[in-house]
Design a protein around this motif. Sequence first.
Motif, PDB file in Angstrom:
ATOM      1  N   ARG A 140      95.841 -22.638 -28.218  1.00 13.46           N
ATOM      2  CA  ARG A 140      95.235 -22.450 -29.544  1.00 13.46           C
ATOM      3  C   ARG A 140      96.296 -22.264 -30.620  1.00 13.46           C
ATOM      4  NH1 ARG A 140      90.259 -21.183 -30.788  1.00 13.46           N
ATOM      5  NH2 ARG A 140      88.694 -21.735 -29.244  1.00 13.46           N
ATOM      6  N   ILE A 141      97.432 -21.694 -30.220  1.00 10.43           N
ATOM      7  CA  ILE A 141      98.545 -21.544 -31.165  1.00 10.43           C
ATOM      8  C   ILE A 141      99.108 -22.923 -31.513  1.00 10.43           C
ATOM      9  CG2 ILE A 141     100.961 -20.763 -31.307  1.00 10.43           C
ATOM     10  CD1 ILE A 141     100.019 -18.130 -29.957  1.00 10.43           C
ATOM     11  N   VAL A 142      99.288 -23.780 -30.505  1.00  4.95           N
ATOM     12  CA  VAL A 142      99.782 -25.136 -30.767  1.00  4.95           C
ATOM     13  C   VAL A 142      98.751 -25.910 -31.591  1.00  4.95           C
ATOM     14  CG1 VAL A 142     100.569 -27.307 -29.751  1.00  4.95           C
ATOM     15  CG2 VAL A 142     101.154 -25.143 -28.640  1.00  4.95           C
ATOM     16  N   GLY A 143      97.464 -25.673 -31.308  1.00  9.71           N
ATOM     17  CA  GLY A 143      96.394 -26.345 -32.046  1.00  9.71           C
ATOM     18  C   GLY A 143      96.302 -25.887 -33.494  1.00  9.71           C
ATOM     19  N   GLY A 144      96.890 -24.731 -33.791  1.00  6.57           N
ATOM     20  CA  GLY A 144      96.860 -24.208 -35.148  1.00  6.57           C
ATOM     21  C   GLY A 144      95.642 -23.340 -35.430  1.00  6.57           C
ATOM     22  N   PHE A 145      94.919 -22.950 -34.373  1.00  2.38           N
ATOM     23  CA  PHE A 145      93.716 -22.128 -34.545  1.00  2.38           C
ATOM     24  C   PHE A 145      94.058 -20.640 -34.518  1.00  2.38           C
ATOM     25  CE2 PHE A 145      92.477 -26.072 -32.432  1.00  2.38           C
ATOM     26  CZ  PHE A 145      91.561 -26.564 -33.356  1.00  2.38           C
ATOM     27  N   VAL A 146      95.187 -20.319 -33.894  1.00  2.00           N
ATOM     28  CA  VAL A 146      95.640 -18.925 -33.789  1.00  2.00           C
ATOM     29  C   VAL A 146      97.079 -18.879 -34.274  1.00  2.00           C
ATOM     30  CG1 VAL A 146      96.235 -17.091 -32.143  1.00  2.00           C
ATOM     31  CG2 VAL A 146      94.114 -18.377 -31.834  1.00  2.00           C
TER      32      VAL A 146
END
Length: 267
Positions: A51-57
């Motif tokens: 989720r961090i790589v996805g930009g959500f977190v």
Amino acid sequence: MAGVALGNVSKQYAHHRGSVEILRNVSITVEDGEFVSLVGRSGCGKTTLLRIVGGFVRPDAGSVLVDATPVRGPGSDRGVLFQQPMLFPWLTVLENTLFGPRAEGSYAADTRERAVELLRVVGLAGFEYHYPKQLSGGMMHRAAFARAMMVNPKIMLMDEPFGALDALTRAGMQQFLLELWERRRFTVILVTHDVEEAVLLSDRVAVMASAPGELVETIEIPLPRPRTYDVSESTEFVDLKRRVRQAVERARGGGSVVGADHARASG
Ligand SMILES: Nc1ncnc2c1ncn2[C@@H]1O[C@H](COP(=O)(O)OP(=O)(O)O)[C@@H](O)[C@H]1O
Ligand SMILES: [Mg+2]
């Protein structure tokens, strides 16, 4: 070119007794076109990292670069396949699949045809006009997969995408993903708890320990490409599977509070 570079990524979550450290100093570089799997026990922080790589977190510390550019939020360069298939309930399967190209404004003459073909490949021919609630869980996963693939993302972030499927369907989807990746060579970060799946698909398998989540080992998978299921009968495959499984075993207690106390007590 679109690689992913994480540098000392850390993340804590607030908790009723203070804060809990989820990820500690995670650093990994995934090359453009590379297929990397992330394995580790449940709760070690795999989904949080994705989720961090996805930009959500947002991480509390560390750098997250995609294509050498800091991540500031989600983007269409990164296709995401969540653990729970997130289909729009008010759209049919076909409309769900067409959502990306429509949203992006990349809808072309052959887009609908490509969507129908993708749905056929994932075994959803005949279900184009069904709504998500009329599908089984496995079918929803396959529809979400087709939708994610429609926009040809440079990076695919996949969170246990085949975990909920029966063994036969899962094998079919893995084979499909292998073929698609051979053809398009997008960058993949795949979260899985299935060691066999990780070895079959990946160039490298990164092993995480838990509490806090840390990357403890990375294992190269030098099996020849293109790969098919047949490779899983080779001794090389079996050896690699054993190495990954042992690394996961080693990682288990490694980062835990109990393990740390033991280490202190005995050291
Ligand atoms: N939004 C959140 N708020 C608080 N705790 C969270 C949140 N998301 C995840 N966690 C906690 O972080 C830890 C890691 O979760 P997760 O990344 O989902 O692990 P995994 O995918 O490896 O099972 C778990 O202990 C989970 O309870
Ligand atoms: Mg998870």
